[in-house]
Design an enzyme around this catalytic site. Structure first.
Site, PDB file in Angstrom:
ATOM      1  N   MET A  75       0.807  -1.225   0.000  1.00 57.74           N
ATOM      2  CA  MET A  75       0.000   0.000   0.000  1.00 57.74           C
ATOM      3  C   MET A  75       0.841   1.277   0.000  1.00 57.74           C
ATOM      4  O   MET A  75       0.349   2.366   0.260  1.00 57.74           O
ATOM      5  CB  MET A  75      -0.960   0.013   1.201  1.00 57.74           C
ATOM      6  CG  MET A  75      -1.896  -1.164   1.239  1.00 57.74           C
ATOM      7  SD  MET A  75      -2.831  -1.313  -0.305  1.00 57.74           S
ATOM      8  CE  MET A  75      -3.318  -3.020  -0.186  1.00 57.74           C
ATOM      9  N   CYS A  76       2.104   1.147  -0.290  1.00 56.26           N
ATOM     10  CA  CYS A  76       3.021   2.284  -0.325  1.00 56.26           C
ATOM     11  C   CYS A  76       2.874   3.004  -1.670  1.00 56.26           C
ATOM     12  O   CYS A  76       2.847   2.366  -2.719  1.00 56.26           O
ATOM     13  CB  CYS A  76       4.445   1.760  -0.164  1.00 56.26           C
ATOM     14  SG  CYS A  76       5.474   2.767   0.852  1.00 56.26           S
ATOM     15  N   MET A 115       8.880   4.930   4.987  1.00 52.88           N
ATOM     16  CA  MET A 115       9.057   3.555   4.511  1.00 52.88           C
ATOM     17  C   MET A 115      10.253   3.445   3.571  1.00 52.88           C
ATOM     18  O   MET A 115      10.966   2.441   3.583  1.00 52.88           O
ATOM     19  CB  MET A 115       7.783   3.041   3.825  1.00 52.88           C
ATOM     20  CG  MET A 115       6.583   2.950   4.761  1.00 52.88           C
ATOM     21  SD  MET A 115       6.912   2.150   6.353  1.00 52.88           S
ATOM     22  CE  MET A 115       7.467   0.547   5.840  1.00 52.88           C
ATOM     23  N   GLU A 116      10.500   4.478   2.794  1.00 50.41           N
ATOM     24  CA  GLU A 116      11.660   4.472   1.899  1.00 50.41           C
ATOM     25  C   GLU A 116      12.958   4.485   2.696  1.00 50.41           C
ATOM     26  O   GLU A 116      13.915   3.779   2.347  1.00 50.41           O
ATOM     27  CB  GLU A 116      11.588   5.668   0.942  1.00 50.41           C
ATOM     28  CG  GLU A 116      10.539   5.535  -0.141  1.00 50.41           C
ATOM     29  CD  GLU A 116       9.088   5.704   0.324  1.00 50.41           C
ATOM     30  OE1 GLU A 116       8.192   5.392  -0.472  1.00 50.41           O
ATOM     31  OE2 GLU A 116       8.843   6.135   1.472  1.00 50.41           O
ATOM     32  N   ASP A 130      24.807 -10.459   2.989  1.00 53.05           N
ATOM     33  CA  ASP A 130      25.007 -11.297   1.807  1.00 53.05           C
ATOM     34  C   ASP A 130      26.472 -11.337   1.382  1.00 53.05           C
ATOM     35  O   ASP A 130      27.003 -12.398   1.065  1.00 53.05           O
ATOM     36  CB  ASP A 130      24.147 -10.789   0.651  1.00 53.05           C
ATOM     37  CG  ASP A 130      24.360 -11.606  -0.608  1.00 53.05           C
ATOM     38  OD1 ASP A 130      24.194 -12.840  -0.551  1.00 53.05           O
ATOM     39  OD2 ASP A 130      24.709 -11.016  -1.649  1.00 53.05           O
TER      40      ASP A 130
END
Length: 162
Positions: A75-76, A115-116, A130
Protein backbone atom coordinates in the site's frame (compact mmCIF):
# COMPACT_ATOMS: atom_id res chain seq x y z
CA UNK A 1 -3.39 7.85 17.97
CA UNK A 2 -5.28 8.14 14.69
CA UNK A 3 -7.28 5.31 13.14
CA UNK A 4 -6.00 3.11 10.33
CA UNK A 5 -6.81 4.46 6.87
CA UNK A 6 -5.72 1.51 4.71
CA UNK A 7 -9.14 -0.22 4.80
CA UNK A 8 -12.22 0.44 2.67
CA UNK A 9 -15.88 0.23 3.75
CA UNK A 10 -15.82 -3.56 3.33
CA UNK A 11 -12.80 -3.86 5.60
CA UNK A 12 -10.49 -4.68 2.68
CA UNK A 13 -7.07 -3.20 2.11
CA UNK A 14 -6.83 -0.09 -0.05
CA UNK A 15 -4.22 2.45 -1.02
CA UNK A 16 -5.02 5.69 0.78
CA UNK A 17 -6.13 8.57 -1.45
CA UNK A 18 -3.63 11.40 -0.95
CA UNK A 19 -5.01 13.65 -3.71
CA UNK A 20 -5.94 16.48 -1.36
CA UNK A 21 -2.85 16.35 0.84
CA UNK A 22 -0.55 19.35 0.64
CA UNK A 23 2.85 19.00 -1.02
CA UNK A 24 5.57 19.70 1.53
CA UNK A 25 9.25 18.90 1.87
CA UNK A 26 9.47 15.58 3.68
CA UNK A 27 12.57 14.00 5.17
CA UNK A 28 12.94 10.70 7.00
CA UNK A 29 15.98 9.21 8.71
CA UNK A 30 16.18 5.52 9.60
CA UNK A 31 18.89 3.46 11.26
CA UNK A 32 19.85 -0.15 11.52
CA UNK A 33 23.04 -2.04 12.28
CA UNK A 34 24.94 -5.19 11.46
CA UNK A 35 27.02 -6.74 14.23
CA UNK A 36 29.98 -8.61 12.76
CA UNK A 37 32.98 -10.58 13.96
CA UNK A 38 36.46 -9.11 14.22
CA UNK A 39 37.46 -11.01 11.08
CA UNK A 40 34.70 -9.41 9.02
CA UNK A 41 35.41 -5.99 10.53
CA UNK A 42 39.11 -6.25 9.62
CA UNK A 43 38.37 -7.43 6.10
CA UNK A 44 35.69 -4.81 5.51
CA UNK A 45 37.81 -1.93 6.76
CA UNK A 46 40.73 -3.10 4.63
CA UNK A 47 38.51 -3.70 1.58
CA UNK A 48 39.54 -7.37 1.58
CA UNK A 49 36.15 -9.05 1.23
CA UNK A 50 36.30 -11.40 -1.74
CA UNK A 51 33.02 -10.15 -3.24
CA UNK A 52 34.25 -6.54 -3.38
CA UNK A 53 33.79 -3.22 -1.59
CA UNK A 54 30.98 -4.09 0.79
CA UNK A 55 30.06 -0.54 1.78
CA UNK A 56 30.03 0.73 -1.82
CA UNK A 57 27.74 -2.10 -2.90
CA UNK A 58 25.52 -1.72 0.18
CA UNK A 59 25.23 2.03 -0.44
CA UNK A 60 24.04 1.51 -4.01
CA UNK A 61 21.66 -1.24 -2.85
CA UNK A 62 20.17 1.11 -0.26
CA UNK A 63 19.56 3.86 -2.81
CA UNK A 64 18.00 1.37 -5.22
CA UNK A 65 15.82 -0.05 -2.44
CA UNK A 66 14.48 3.38 -1.51
CA UNK A 67 13.45 3.87 -5.14
CA UNK A 68 11.73 0.44 -5.23
CA UNK A 69 9.85 0.66 -1.91
CA UNK A 70 6.41 0.88 -3.53
CA UNK A 71 7.16 -2.37 -5.40
CA UNK A 72 7.89 -4.16 -2.11
CA UNK A 73 5.28 -2.77 0.29
CA UNK A 74 1.75 -3.21 -1.09
CA UNK A 75 0.00 0.00 0.00
CA UNK A 76 3.02 2.28 -0.33
CA UNK A 77 2.68 5.10 -2.87
CA UNK A 78 5.29 5.33 -5.65
CA UNK A 79 7.20 8.53 -4.93
CA UNK A 80 9.43 10.89 -6.84
CA UNK A 81 12.37 10.94 -4.44
CA UNK A 82 14.54 14.05 -4.41
CA UNK A 83 17.48 12.54 -2.52
CA UNK A 84 18.73 9.40 -0.79
CA UNK A 85 21.89 9.30 1.33
CA UNK A 86 23.43 6.38 3.18
CA UNK A 87 26.03 6.87 5.92
CA UNK A 88 28.09 4.24 7.73
CA UNK A 89 29.91 4.32 11.07
CA UNK A 90 31.51 1.69 13.30
CA UNK A 91 30.94 1.05 17.01
CA UNK A 92 33.26 -1.34 18.82
CA UNK A 93 31.66 -3.75 21.27
CA UNK A 94 33.16 -6.32 23.65
CA UNK A 95 33.93 -9.07 21.15
CA UNK A 96 32.18 -7.77 18.06
CA UNK A 97 31.93 -4.74 15.84
CA UNK A 98 28.71 -2.95 14.93
CA UNK A 99 28.27 -1.28 11.55
CA UNK A 100 25.68 1.46 12.02
CA UNK A 101 23.75 2.32 8.86
CA UNK A 102 21.85 5.61 8.57
CA UNK A 103 19.54 6.22 5.62
CA UNK A 104 18.16 9.68 4.86
CA UNK A 105 15.46 10.11 2.23
CA UNK A 106 13.96 13.36 0.97
CA UNK A 107 11.09 14.36 -1.30
CA UNK A 108 8.62 17.15 -1.92
CA UNK A 109 5.21 15.61 -2.10
CA UNK A 110 1.96 14.68 -0.45
CA UNK A 111 3.09 11.65 1.54
CA UNK A 112 6.06 10.85 3.74
CA UNK A 113 9.23 8.89 3.05
CA UNK A 114 9.51 6.89 6.27
CA UNK A 115 9.06 3.55 4.51
CA UNK A 116 11.66 4.47 1.90
CA UNK A 117 14.21 5.30 4.61
CA UNK A 118 13.47 2.09 6.54
CA UNK A 119 13.67 0.03 3.34
CA UNK A 120 16.96 1.66 2.32
CA UNK A 121 18.55 0.95 5.72
CA UNK A 122 17.23 -2.62 5.76
CA UNK A 123 18.47 -3.51 2.28
CA UNK A 124 21.88 -2.01 3.09
CA UNK A 125 22.11 -4.35 6.07
CA UNK A 126 20.93 -7.34 4.04
CA UNK A 127 23.54 -6.56 1.39
CA UNK A 128 26.31 -6.45 4.00
CA UNK A 129 25.11 -9.81 5.31
CA UNK A 130 25.01 -11.30 1.81
CA UNK A 131 28.51 -10.13 0.93
CA UNK A 132 30.03 -11.36 4.21
CA UNK A 133 28.09 -14.55 4.98
CA UNK A 134 30.81 -16.81 3.57
CA UNK A 135 33.02 -15.69 6.49
CA UNK A 136 30.41 -15.87 9.27
CA UNK A 137 26.68 -16.52 9.17
CA UNK A 138 26.31 -15.37 12.79
CA UNK A 139 26.02 -11.67 11.98
CA UNK A 140 23.14 -9.88 13.69
CA UNK A 141 20.98 -7.33 11.89
CA UNK A 142 19.06 -4.68 13.81
CA UNK A 143 17.33 -3.16 15.47
CA UNK A 144 15.89 -1.14 12.58
CA UNK A 145 13.96 2.01 13.43
CA UNK A 146 12.84 5.47 12.37
CA UNK A 147 15.03 8.17 13.92
CA UNK A 148 13.26 11.26 12.64
CA UNK A 149 10.75 12.53 10.12
CA UNK A 150 9.75 16.04 9.12
CA UNK A 151 7.03 17.50 6.91
CA UNK A 152 3.39 16.77 6.40
CA UNK A 153 0.31 17.24 8.54
CA UNK A 154 1.59 15.11 11.42
CA UNK A 155 4.62 17.40 11.73
CA UNK A 156 7.99 16.62 13.24
CA UNK A 157 8.82 13.31 14.91
CA UNK A 158 12.11 12.54 16.62
CA UNK A 159 12.78 9.27 18.43
CA UNK A 160 13.36 9.94 22.13
CA UNK A 161 16.40 7.68 22.44
CA UNK A 162 18.84 6.85 19.67
Amino acid sequence: MSSFTHFNEQGRAKMVDITNKEDTVRVAVAKTSVTVSEEIYEKMTNNAIEKGDVLAVAQVAGVMAAKKTADLIPMCHPLMLKGVDIAFSWENEADAYKLVITATVKTKGSTGVEMEALTAASVCALTVYDMCKALDKGMIIGPTYLVEKTGGKSGHYRRKTD
